[in-house]
Design a protein around this motif. Structure first.
Motif, PDB file in Angstrom:
ATOM      1  N   UNK A 261     104.421  35.522  10.057  1.00 23.21           N
ATOM      2  CA  UNK A 261     105.466  35.991  10.960  1.00 23.21           C
ATOM      3  C   UNK A 261     104.980  37.105  11.872  1.00 23.21           C
ATOM      4  N   UNK A 262     105.595  37.145  13.053  1.00 25.23           N
ATOM      5  CA  UNK A 262     105.135  38.082  14.078  1.00 25.23           C
ATOM      6  C   UNK A 262     105.332  39.532  13.630  1.00 25.23           C
ATOM      7  N   UNK A 263     106.382  39.795  12.868  1.00 20.79           N
ATOM      8  CA  UNK A 263     106.655  41.168  12.443  1.00 20.79           C
ATOM      9  C   UNK A 263     105.572  41.702  11.525  1.00 20.79           C
ATOM     10  N   UNK A 264     105.261  40.929  10.473  1.00 22.44           N
ATOM     11  CA  UNK A 264     104.230  41.369   9.534  1.00 22.44           C
ATOM     12  C   UNK A 264     102.879  41.517  10.226  1.00 22.44           C
TER      13      UNK A 264
ATOM     14  N   UNK B 112     102.246  42.130  13.384  1.00 20.36           N
ATOM     15  CA  UNK B 112     102.218  43.322  14.237  1.00 20.36           C
ATOM     16  C   UNK B 112     102.047  44.580  13.402  1.00 20.36           C
ATOM     17  N   UNK B 113     102.787  44.638  12.289  1.00 18.39           N
ATOM     18  CA  UNK B 113     102.694  45.817  11.432  1.00 18.39           C
ATOM     19  C   UNK B 113     101.282  45.974  10.876  1.00 18.39           C
TER      20      UNK B 113
ATOM     21  N   UNK C  97      99.015  47.282  13.556  1.00 21.09           N
ATOM     22  CA  UNK C  97      99.170  48.721  13.807  1.00 21.09           C
ATOM     23  C   UNK C  97      98.318  49.505  12.808  1.00 21.09           C
TER      24      UNK C  97
ATOM     25  N   UNK D  57      98.656  40.275  26.016  1.00 17.26           N
ATOM     26  CA  UNK D  57      99.521  39.832  24.916  1.00 17.26           C
ATOM     27  C   UNK D  57      99.500  38.316  24.693  1.00 17.26           C
TER      28      UNK D  57
ATOM     29  N   UNK E  14     100.196  37.456  21.058  1.00 13.09           N
ATOM     30  CA  UNK E  14     101.586  37.706  20.678  1.00 13.09           C
ATOM     31  C   UNK E  14     102.475  36.550  21.121  1.00 13.09           C
TER      32      UNK E  14
ATOM     33  N   UNK F 238     104.567  33.928  18.832  1.00 13.43           N
ATOM     34  CA  UNK F 238     106.023  33.830  18.967  1.00 13.43           C
ATOM     35  C   UNK F 238     106.484  32.407  19.228  1.00 13.43           C
TER      36      UNK F 238
ATOM     37  N   UNK G 130     102.474  29.485  14.522  1.00 13.51           N
ATOM     38  CA  UNK G 130     102.200  30.909  14.777  1.00 13.51           C
ATOM     39  C   UNK G 130     100.711  31.196  14.891  1.00 13.51           C
TER      40      UNK G 130
ATOM     41  N   UNK H 116     109.730  45.060   6.114  1.00 11.98           N
ATOM     42  CA  UNK H 116     109.770  45.507   7.509  1.00 11.98           C
ATOM     43  C   UNK H 116     109.413  44.375   8.465  1.00 11.98           C
ATOM     44  N   UNK H 117     108.264  43.756   8.203  1.00  8.92           N
ATOM     45  CA  UNK H 117     107.805  42.686   9.090  1.00  8.92           C
ATOM     46  C   UNK H 117     108.767  41.514   9.106  1.00  8.92           C
ATOM     47  N   UNK H 118     109.316  41.168   7.941  1.00 10.40           N
ATOM     48  CA  UNK H 118     110.201  40.009   7.889  1.00 10.40           C
ATOM     49  C   UNK H 118     111.533  40.258   8.592  1.00 10.40           C
TER      50      UNK H 118
ATOM     51  N   UNK I  56     111.777  41.889  11.391  1.00  6.64           N
ATOM     52  CA  UNK I  56     111.466  41.665  12.807  1.00  6.64           C
ATOM     53  C   UNK I  56     111.246  40.181  13.077  1.00  6.64           C
ATOM     54  N   UNK I  57     110.477  39.522  12.177  1.00 11.63           N
ATOM     55  CA  UNK I  57     110.236  38.094  12.375  1.00 11.63           C
ATOM     56  C   UNK I  57     111.555  37.326  12.370  1.00 11.63           C
TER      57      UNK I  57
ATOM     58  N   UNK J 154     115.659  33.135  18.888  1.00 12.18           N
ATOM     59  CA  UNK J 154     115.166  31.910  19.518  1.00 12.18           C
ATOM     60  C   UNK J 154     116.106  30.745  19.265  1.00 12.18           C
TER      61      UNK J 154
ATOM     62  N   UNK K 168     107.853  48.471  15.191  1.00 10.87           N
ATOM     63  CA  UNK K 168     107.281  47.116  15.273  1.00 10.87           C
ATOM     64  C   UNK K 168     108.061  46.280  16.293  1.00 10.87           C
TER      65      UNK K 168
ATOM     66  N   UNK L  72     106.812  44.502  19.969  1.00 10.32           N
ATOM     67  CA  UNK L  72     106.940  43.093  20.331  1.00 10.32           C
ATOM     68  C   UNK L  72     107.626  42.931  21.683  1.00 10.32           C
TER      69      UNK L  72
ATOM     70  N   UNK M 230     105.446  43.608  25.953  1.00  5.65           N
ATOM     71  CA  UNK M 230     105.004  42.802  27.093  1.00  5.65           C
ATOM     72  C   UNK M 230     106.101  42.654  28.141  1.00  5.65           C
TER      73      UNK M 230
END
Lengths: 256, 313
Positions: A23-26, A28-29, A32, A132, A135, A139, A144, B14-16, B18-19, B26, B235, B239, B242
């Motif tokens: 997933x994009x959240x994990x 990205x974290x 970082x 990006x 990214x 997404x 992914x 945290x990541x999940x 946001x995902x 979407x 986070x 995202x 951009x």
């Protein structure tokens, strides 16, 4: 969580595996964290370099300078690209950031990544970072995959949380009550899904707010009592204790 | 092996969070954008009415030659702006509600969610005004502290330690300190923002009609997990970066051109800046539903953690 993307893959032995994508959240974290470690390493190297250079006069001679420049560039490039290669290869698809957020890079068929995949992913990382690109690909593609993933044939997945790693502390009285519940022989009426809910409750009980602790345990205990038709006169009215006992009884019912 | 992903705890990392936000957005793109478009239309209407009333005011002034005649117009615009802001705040909350209802497996249509929130329109205005004032005060206080701290450090270095400003190392260290303090300032602002992050949700999905109760509840829910919320916000922000960057480019170009010495470039720069304003509104139109979705997911997760709403057989 039902909303996270999943992917099925087949191992060379035709075993089908299902993974939850990172997933994009994990990702990205994790990035970082990695970039913080990585840039502070680079910064530290530069500082050490500057100190060495200013203190040792021999280094400042004209003959040494081009060599020093070459070595410096080599070291920086090595850290820049090497960080991800070394960690992903040695830690089987993980970097410090990925380890922290519990995600991992694996090959499309679920096997561990090797040095080949790590190099490809690392070399394409700058392109993924510019504008990006990576990214957007993560997404908007079902698997992914950023460019590095496409080329190396890898996916990023979430690591299953090992259930055994998490301790549940149960009270002593619970085991006595559990033994009585097993004697009733009705524990089997509980489905695995319902047992999973009880387990979630026990994991999360300490974090519940005081009023919720009472409400949730009463509600859950009531539901359990009617579900497995427990005798009306239980030796206790403590809802939490009843739930603990049901948990233990379910675990132990089929053991010799 | 098939159950490799089974989540024994049932709460979101945290990541999940946001995902899940990106995926929920979407899969509801059309509905959320429809509401977001409506919310944006109210904002545009505020500006359009300002332009229109300025025009009328000018005409009135031309006829009467007195500023007094324009005062009622100002009052009319102020009232109108408040009403339109209330409508906008409510529509933003509608997206939160749509997302939350889907998370608890009781999805609503846009029409139903809007109708549910209609009686709370003014509470949403109060909520956004209160939060706006709070955030403004926090940011101002933080900013003043930041300036004072940097000034103090530089002052001590120059007048007490008597370091020369020509010294490159000193400039470097002061610069580094300033960057560190600025980051601290940003962290402080996000930290407070985090405690009010889900303030729209109680008003949008619970039975309360009180804005201040909703804010208190947000603080109470987020009390023990502020650090986690700060990370979620960071986070999620990265995202959206951009899109926000694209949105900011025309304004940057416009400002750059306005600084030019040539008169024609200056005028063109002004137009580009105005165009940039509309571009940034369009970007906000796209980004806002994402944030509202994240808020709904955070609220959903916080309530599960603290109130065990999902723990039913």
């Amino acid at each position: 969580m039902k909303y996270l993307n999943k992917v099925k893959s087949q191992t060379p032995e035709s075993v089908e595996l299902e993974f939850v994508l990172a997933g994009v959240g994990n990702r990205t974290q994790a990035l970082i964290i990695d970039y913080l470690i990585w840039s502070s390493t680079l910064f530290l190297l530069l500082v050490i370099w500057a100190i060495l250079f200013s203190q040792i006069t021999w280094l400042q001679s004209d003959t040494a300078r081009p060599w020093l420049m070459a070595i410096q560039i080599l070291i920086l490039f090595g850290v820049y690209i090497g960080y991800f290669i070394v960690f992903e290869t040695l830690w089987r698809g993980q970097t410090p950031g990925k380890k922290y957020v519990k995600i991992r890079v694996v090959r499309d068929d679920g096997r561990n990544v090797g040095i080949q995949q790590s190099i490809l992913r690392s070399l394409l990382r700058p392109i993924d970072d510019i504008l990006f690109v990576g990214l957007l690909l993560i997404l908007f593609t079902p698997q992914e995959k950023r460019l590095g993933d496409w080329v190396a044939g890898t996916i990023s997945i979430q690591e299953g949380q090992a259930v055994a790693e998490r301790e549940i502390s149960l009270s002593l009285e619970a085991s006595d009550l559990a033994a009585k519940l097993i004697e009733t022989g009705r524990i089997a009426a509980l489905t695995p899904d319902e047992f999973a809910t009880i387990r979630k409750y026990l994991y999360r009980y300490p974090a519940l707010s005081p009023s919720a602790k009472m409400q949730v345990s009463d509600r859950l205990a009531q539901q359990l009592i009617s579900k497995i038709e427990l005798p009306d006169r239980l030796p206790t009215r403590d809802s939490h204790l009843i739930i603990e006992a049901v948990f233990l009884a379910y675990q132990q019912q089929f053991r010799e | 092996m098939a159950k490799i992903s089974s989540d024994p705890v049932g709460t979101l990392s945290i990541g999940n969070v946001v995902t899940t936000g990106t995926i929920l957005y979407r899969s509801n793109l059309k509905r959320y954008l429809q509401v977001s478009l409506r919310a944006t239309a109210w904002v545009v209407a505020i500006f359009a009415s300002a332009v229109g009333l300025l025009f009328i005011g000018g005409v009135l002034f031309g006829i009467t030659q007195s500023w007094l005649a324009t005062i009622p117009l100002g009052l009319v615009w102020f009232g109108l702006a408040l009403y339109l802001s209330a409508k906008c705040s409510t529509d933003r909350a509608v997206i939160c509600r749509l997302a939350y209802q889907e998370l608890i497996d009781a999805p609503e249509t846009v029409a139903v969610a809007t109708r549910q929130l209609l009686p709370r329109t003014w509470a949403f205005l109060r909520l956004s005004l209160l939060l706006g004032i709070y955030m403004f005060l926090i940011a101002m206080a933080g900013y003043i502290l930041l300036i004072l701290a940097i000034g103090l450090i530089v002052g001590v270095l120059i007048y007490v330690v008597k370091l020369s400003t020509d010294n490159g190392v000193v400039v470097f260290i002061v610069g580094l300190l300033a960057i560190g303090l600025a980051l601290l300032f940003i962290a402080l602002v996000i930290r407070f923002y985090a405690s009010w992050f889900v303030a729209e949700l109680p008003l949008a999905v619970e039975s309360t009609r009180s804005a201040s109760f909703s804010i208190r509840r947000s603080r109470q829910l987020s009390n023990n997990v502020i650090r986690k919320l700060v990370l979620i916000i960071t986070v999620a922000f990265l995202i959206t970066l951009p899109l926000s960057t694209i949105g900011a480019i025309p304004s940057w170009i416009g400002q750059f051109m306005s600084a030019s010495t040539t008169e024609s470039t200056k005028v063109a720069g002004g137009f580009v800046t105005i165009a940039g304003f509309f571009v940034s509104i369009a970007i906000e139109l796209l980004v806002m539903p994402f944030w509202q979705t994240i808020k709904a997911i955070v609220y959903f997760d916080l309530r599960n953690r603290q109130e065990g709403n999902d723990l039913v057989i």
